[in-house]
Design an enzyme around this catalytic site. Sequence first.
Site, PDB file in Angstrom:
ATOM      1  N   HIS A   1      30.288 -44.623  76.399  1.00 45.68           N
ATOM      2  CA  HIS A   1      30.882 -43.822  77.462  1.00 45.68           C
ATOM      3  C   HIS A   1      32.011 -42.969  76.917  1.00 45.68           C
ATOM      4  CE1 HIS A   1      33.174 -47.605  77.253  1.00 45.68           C
ATOM      5  NE2 HIS A   1      34.228 -46.893  77.620  1.00 45.68           N
TER       6      HIS A   1
ATOM      7  N   CYS B   1      41.604 -49.629  78.655  1.00 47.93           N
ATOM      8  CA  CYS B   1      40.838 -49.194  77.489  1.00 47.93           C
ATOM      9  C   CYS B   1      41.015 -47.691  77.336  1.00 47.93           C
ATOM     10  CB  CYS B   1      39.360 -49.561  77.634  1.00 47.93           C
ATOM     11  SG  CYS B   1      38.477 -48.660  78.924  1.00 47.93           S
TER      12      CYS B   1
END
Length: 702
Positions: A65, A215
């Site tokens: 991603h 993250c």
Amino acid sequence: MSEMITADLVDLDLSADTKEAAARALAERMVARGRVTDLEGFLADVAAREAQMPTGLDGGIGIPHCRSAHVTEPTLAFGRSAAGIDFGAPDGPADLIFLIAAPAGADDAHLTILSSLARQLMNSEFTDALRSVGDAPSAAALIRGEDTGSADSRDSGGTDGSRDSEGTDGSRDSEGSRGSEDSVAAPAAASAGAATGTTAPEPERPFRIVAVTSCPTGIAHTYMAAESLENAGRDAGVDLVVETQGSAGFTRLDPAVIAAADGVIFAHDVPVREKDRFAGKPTVDTGVKAAINRPAELITEVRGKAERGEVTAAASAGTPVERGGEAGEGYGTRLRKWLMSGVSYMVPFVAAGGLLIALGFAIGGYGINEAPSVMDHFVWTQADSWGALLFQIGGVAFGFLVPVLAGYIAYGMADRPGLVPGFVGGAISLTINAGFLGGLAAGLIAGGVVIAIQKVRIPAALRGIMPVVVIPLISAAVVGFLMFVVIGKPIAEAQKGMTDWLNGLSGANAVLLGTLLGLMMCFDLGGPVNKVAYTFATAGIAVASPSDSAMKIMAAVMAAGMVPPLAMALATTVRGRLFNRTERENGKAAWVLGASFISEGAIPFAAADPLRVIPASMVGGAVTGALSMAFGATLRAPHGGIFVVPLIGNPFLYLVAIAAGVGVTTALVIVLKGLRKAAPAGPGAGGATPAASPEGKRPVAV
């Protein structure tokens, strides 16, 4: 999620055998639906994210991603692989692959939906259903949450029902379902006891943990880690509340919840925002994947620290090495981060002090270093007085270089308690003529001493004065002793030997050094290798009267650092069709960035096409560095690019060296990109027909 994934974005027979091929196959589906405008640019962003940390998860899941300027709207593609694809997960290949594409400016609502997918991936019923689903429309409907079977039961209640009460950013922060249940259960128990005329025993308070997960993209791992920790907390009988610091922002935990917590878990790959809220509590600091893969171990670890009375000192948010020393990183990686912390804080002093000294020489001549103090003699109408003023201010700024370097290396290792011994050790390094090498040693020693002190179990009564009295006192004394008595003299001798070696460089040796420095400056464009070369050069001129060799090294380093952005700017000008519209726009800015000696101006090009841009840049940088040394160009200023050319020795030949390197890099980039454009489409394209976009971007499969 009805607009994020459709049957066209599902491949239940994904035949790719590598993660790169899998990402390409799924990305081509996004391109075909107009969700991605530039296939190669988007894949470069996916690869850059993958390089930060593998995206494979336990349980056979891969979630590549990224956020990318080449994505038009939040999109999810799903692939199922029979053979499995290695995404770096500890338990082996992944058979469920989710490619998540988020625009650079994705809205909060869509990111929240994406985060909900990340949470579903921690539920075995959901993943089992995906493995057994028989057609693409059903798979897309299941992922969208339209399934009427087990997925509905998960959303409507059961053990996970409380998760749907989260706010728009996916966090259930300030109150938490377990806390509210406890507050209701306690009065109920008391009422029951009153009704029977007996006193019910007060239930034992559960161990309380607050956690923060984050993250780099804030889309997937952030929320998966939160879900994993919460599940493990329920299994362990722990009251655990998570603050998810994702892309959609974050809702701060209630200060009362933090105050009542017995321990803290930081599971992050980017700096924790407002970290000082959690100071003074037992803390486990680790990477986000550790929370996904082994949450029970983290809970056990923080409980152990609480039992031993280990607490953290007040933390300062924003340090460049917020993650320096996290679990799972090797010593070499942590050492690099600590050193880069010191360098990053030192560079502004280098730039300010060096430019002031250079301007002082330019205004007052090269004898200005012998001028008396401006406190004793300053004439407003004399240029020499102004030159002396600038020179002396610059000299004071340069005096901070080694202490700042040492202080912030220690800061990177041990946070604020490391500042005092670090600065003291750096100042001692100057006093004993240990210079730059002494500063490096002092910073590492100071950080190590503070870390060792913090590991000692301290009585609760003394914890309040540890950061402000005990740690500074003991650590400064230890570092001072080691620098003055034990290691200071050997380091000073090494510093003198290195200086003498540099002063003796000439001819072929100097050219080879220039070549090496040029390669380093262009290898990672502002990264650690680039900073090593730059710091090496600035250390040589960080004195009032730098040697001729040191000034040649500084000139070679700055010249080489200007090559990549200038070459990319020139390449986009002379062969614009080889670049997409975004790169051509970046090329315009790269003219100014390159001329100003900002190597980072070439990063957008290197990120999109590293195998062509970086080698070409290194060749050009090596040519420039070698020529600058061969021409004997010198530089007293550590920054400024073409704007300090009047301060350069042999300025004409210096510009010739830069022009030569820019020409070489430009030619190589054009040739390499031209070869790629001319190559016929391979069989891996699946028979797709290349077609240029209306904006003249790279050919993409349609």
